[in-house]
Design an enzyme around this catalytic site. Structure first.
Site, PDB file in Angstrom:
ATOM      1  N   TYR A  50      -1.957  -1.543  11.166  1.00 25.29           N
ATOM      2  CA  TYR A  50      -2.394  -2.345   9.554  1.00 25.29           C
ATOM      3  C   TYR A  50      -1.166  -1.545   8.699  1.00 25.29           C
ATOM      4  O   TYR A  50      -0.623  -2.436   7.925  1.00 25.29           O
ATOM      5  CB  TYR A  50      -3.606  -1.893   9.471  1.00 25.29           C
ATOM      6  CG  TYR A  50      -3.196  -1.769   7.913  1.00 25.29           C
ATOM      7  CD1 TYR A  50      -3.705  -3.041   6.425  1.00 25.29           C
ATOM      8  CD2 TYR A  50      -3.366  -0.656   6.592  1.00 25.29           C
ATOM      9  CE1 TYR A  50      -3.412  -2.992   5.194  1.00 25.29           C
ATOM     10  CE2 TYR A  50      -3.562  -0.122   5.788  1.00 25.29           C
ATOM     11  CZ  TYR A  50      -3.675  -1.869   4.678  1.00 25.29           C
ATOM     12  OH  TYR A  50      -3.695  -1.774   3.799  1.00 25.29           O
ATOM     13  N   SER A 102       0.777  -1.600  -0.010  1.00 25.95           N
ATOM     14  CA  SER A 102       0.293  -0.165   0.313  1.00 25.95           C
ATOM     15  C   SER A 102       0.188   1.089   0.147  1.00 25.95           C
ATOM     16  O   SER A 102       2.086   1.657   0.905  1.00 25.95           O
ATOM     17  CB  SER A 102      -0.736  -0.029   1.299  1.00 25.95           C
ATOM     18  OG  SER A 102      -1.512   0.897   1.650  1.00 25.95           O
ATOM     19  N   LYS A 153       2.203  -3.843   6.357  1.00 25.29           N
ATOM     20  CA  LYS A 153       2.559  -3.352   5.268  1.00 25.29           C
ATOM     21  C   LYS A 153       3.989  -3.763   4.587  1.00 25.29           C
ATOM     22  O   LYS A 153       4.245  -4.458   4.323  1.00 25.29           O
ATOM     23  CB  LYS A 153       1.630  -3.004   4.353  1.00 25.29           C
ATOM     24  CG  LYS A 153       0.307  -2.713   4.325  1.00 25.29           C
ATOM     25  CD  LYS A 153      -0.278  -4.473   3.196  1.00 25.29           C
ATOM     26  CE  LYS A 153      -1.699  -4.656   2.978  1.00 25.29           C
ATOM     27  NZ  LYS A 153      -1.951  -5.866   2.535  1.00 25.29           N
ATOM     28  N   ASN A 189     -15.141   2.226   6.327  1.00 20.27           N
ATOM     29  CA  ASN A 189     -14.427   3.348   6.815  1.00 20.27           C
ATOM     30  C   ASN A 189     -13.550   4.151   5.258  1.00 20.27           C
ATOM     31  O   ASN A 189     -13.122   5.450   5.583  1.00 20.27           O
ATOM     32  CB  ASN A 189     -13.191   2.434   6.731  1.00 20.27           C
ATOM     33  CG  ASN A 189     -12.963   2.220   8.346  1.00 20.27           C
ATOM     34  OD1 ASN A 189     -13.981   1.701   9.367  1.00 20.27           O
ATOM     35  ND2 ASN A 189     -13.300   0.254   7.866  1.00 20.27           N
TER      36      ASN A 189
HETATM   37  N1  UFG Z   1     -12.952   9.973   3.545  1.00 18.78           N
HETATM   38  C1  UFG Z   1     -13.750  11.109   4.533  1.00 18.78           C
HETATM   39  N2  UFG Z   1     -14.959  10.523   4.480  1.00 18.78           N
HETATM   40  C2  UFG Z   1     -15.807   9.299   5.092  1.00 18.78           C
HETATM   41  C3  UFG Z   1     -14.332   8.513   4.338  1.00 18.78           C
HETATM   42  C4  UFG Z   1     -12.859   9.720   3.828  1.00 18.78           C
HETATM   43  O1  UFG Z   1     -13.978  12.207   4.065  1.00 18.78           O
HETATM   44  O2  UFG Z   1     -16.083   8.969   5.234  1.00 18.78           O
HETATM   45  C5  UFG Z   1     -11.981  11.264   3.161  1.00 18.78           C
HETATM   46  C6  UFG Z   1     -10.385  10.459   4.347  1.00 18.78           C
HETATM   47  O3  UFG Z   1     -10.313  12.421   4.595  1.00 18.78           O
HETATM   48  C7  UFG Z   1      -9.286  10.710   2.753  1.00 18.78           C
HETATM   49  C8  UFG Z   1     -10.778  10.394   1.544  1.00 18.78           C
HETATM   50  O4  UFG Z   1     -11.518  10.169   1.842  1.00 18.78           O
HETATM   51  O5  UFG Z   1      -9.250  12.405   2.067  1.00 18.78           O
HETATM   52  C9  UFG Z   1     -10.079   8.745   1.551  1.00 18.78           C
HETATM   53  O6  UFG Z   1     -10.589   7.842   2.701  1.00 18.78           O
HETATM   54  P1  UFG Z   1      -9.833   6.835   2.317  1.00 18.78           P
HETATM   55  O7  UFG Z   1     -11.022   6.185   3.597  1.00 18.78           O
HETATM   56  O8  UFG Z   1     -10.936   6.124   1.309  1.00 18.78           O
HETATM   57  O9  UFG Z   1      -8.348   5.929   2.296  1.00 18.78           O
HETATM   58  P2  UFG Z   1      -6.988   6.380   2.744  1.00 18.78           P
HETATM   59  O10 UFG Z   1      -6.571   7.308   1.543  1.00 18.78           O
HETATM   60  O11 UFG Z   1      -6.774   6.809   3.843  1.00 18.78           O
HETATM   61  O12 UFG Z   1      -6.739   4.357   2.516  1.00 18.78           O
HETATM   62  C10 UFG Z   1      -6.617   3.850   1.685  1.00 18.78           C
HETATM   63  C11 UFG Z   1      -6.640   3.128   1.802  1.00 18.78           C
HETATM   64  C12 UFG Z   1      -5.954   2.215   3.366  1.00 18.78           C
HETATM   65  C13 UFG Z   1      -4.310   2.381   2.508  1.00 18.78           C
HETATM   66  C14 UFG Z   1      -4.105   3.892   2.435  1.00 18.78           C
HETATM   67  C15 UFG Z   1      -2.973   4.633   1.414  1.00 18.78           C
HETATM   68  O13 UFG Z   1      -8.034   2.296   2.536  1.00 18.78           O
HETATM   69  O14 UFG Z   1      -6.083   1.161   3.498  1.00 18.78           O
HETATM   70  O15 UFG Z   1      -5.152   4.623   1.362  1.00 18.78           O
HETATM   71  O16 UFG Z   1      -2.206   5.770   1.404  1.00 18.78           O
HETATM   72  F1  UFG Z   1      -3.100   2.091   3.859  1.00 18.78           F
END
Ligand code: UFG
Length: 336
Positions: A149, A124, A153, A198
């Protein structure tokens, strides 16, 4: 000869199995269904028109791992299986370290016993930690992932690198995914998380389907074009095809190589909301909420190395990712 796909029934795993089978590979799936469903395996067979062999078992069960290798002529492994909920990993670190690391040890042990020396690992972008600049390149130093988590990785990347160093006849391909979303064009397989999602896209889909009231946008004061977090969203089918290329790479060299799988384009949370509204015709109500702990402002890939060395580039844009995610949700309102 077959490819063993751990976690093959999951979101990325199922799309990868379809692409592998369609490219003529034989596939053995090893999945505990901890975060996936047996129905996904039937759908993989339906979509590809091919049969797969299934081991319904956990990587923590070393005997079952051994059985999968003993009963099949495995020549390569694609290792997806692992727990992946960031928040849960903070609450239950031992569960994450035990599950993700011990599972990987059992897998590598069995590979060594059976002389299987090719592995593609599902890593990731989280291993970069807080990047000093974007786009992120594979030669950037790895950082401090924010949660257990992410640390599993990075640890598994390091373990596989050490295994390869100790036995230079191994081929290790570490794939660093950015943000996979979307679904198969057929709408039959897609992202089907348990409980309240999530991640952004499954959350938006549930709001669109009327199951959740509104989206919380985590922060609008980041230094980005509209203040919301920017990520590199990639269509899961593009990502799946990256694995077919990665297997070809693993067959052609000995060593360890790392590839980013992303589009190279960053979109903000509100860009995604608006693209989804355009694709679905459904309004997504949202509220600005505080920043989420551990989030970074911007994260997007430099995908040039994958293009140069794997001959892989993402084909689909954000509009298609949204349309395909929505199509899947409409066809599967209660999940798979
Ligand atoms: N976000 C919101 N509201 C939500 C969910 C997410 O505003 O309900 C925002 C987050 O703050 C972020 C963006 O949307 O700015 C993306 O969030 P995600 O949770 O979809 O994805 P992440 O970038 O946090 O995480 C993903 C994967 C992880 C991995 C990571 C690596 O889920 O497993 O990318 O950068 F580790």
């Amino acid at each position: 000869m077959a490819i063993l796909v751990t976690g093959g029934a999951g979101f990325i795993g199922s799309h990868t199995c379809v692409e592998l089978l369609q490219s003529g590979e034989e596939v053995v799936i090893f999945d505990s269904f901890a975060n996936s469903k047996p129905r996904a395996v039937e759908l993989i067979e339906e979509l590809s028109g091919k049969k797969v062999r299934l081991y319904h078992a956990d990587l923590l069960d070393a005997n079952e791992v051994e059985r999968a290798f003993a009963e099949n002529a495995i020549e390569s492994v694609i290792h997806f299986a692992g727990l992946k909920a960031v928040g849960e990993s903070v609450q239950k670190p031992l569960l994450y370290y035990h599950n993700n690391l011990t599972g990987t040890f059992h897998l590598i042990d069995a590979m060594q016993r059976h002389g299987v020396k090719r592995i593609v690992f599902s890593s990731s972008a989280t291993v970069y930690g807080m990047p000093k600049e974007v786009p992120m390149r594979e030669d950037f130093p790895t950082g401090q992932p924010e949660n257990p988590y992410g640390r599993t990785k990075l640890m598994i990347e390091q373990i596989l690198t050490d295994i390869q160093r100790a036995d230079p006849t191994w081929s290790v391909v570490l794939l660093r995914y950015f943000n996979p979303i979307g679904a198969h064009k057929s709408g039959k397989i897609g992202e089907d998380p348990n409980g309240i999602p999530n991640n952004l896209m499954p959350y938006i889909c549930q709001v669109a389907a009327g199951r959740l009231d509104h989206l919380n946008v985590f922060g609008n004061d980041y230094p980005t074009h509209d203040g919301t977090g920017v990520r590199d969203y990639i269509h899961v089918v593009d990502l799946a095809r990256g694995h077919v290329k990665a297997i070809a790479k693993a067959r052609s060299f000995q060593g360890t190589e790392i590839y980013n799988l992303g589009t190279g384009i960053g979109y903000s949370v509100l860009d995604v909301v608006h693209a989804f509204e355009r694709a679905s015709g459904v309004k997504i109500p949202y509220q600005i909420a505080p920043r989420r702990a551990g989030d970074i402002a911007e994260c997007f890939a430099d995908p040039a190395k994958a293009k140069r060395e794997l001959g892989w580039t993402a084909q689909y844009g954000l509009d298609e990712m949204c349309a395909d995610a929505w199509n899947f949700i409409q066809k599967n309102p209660n999940g798979l």
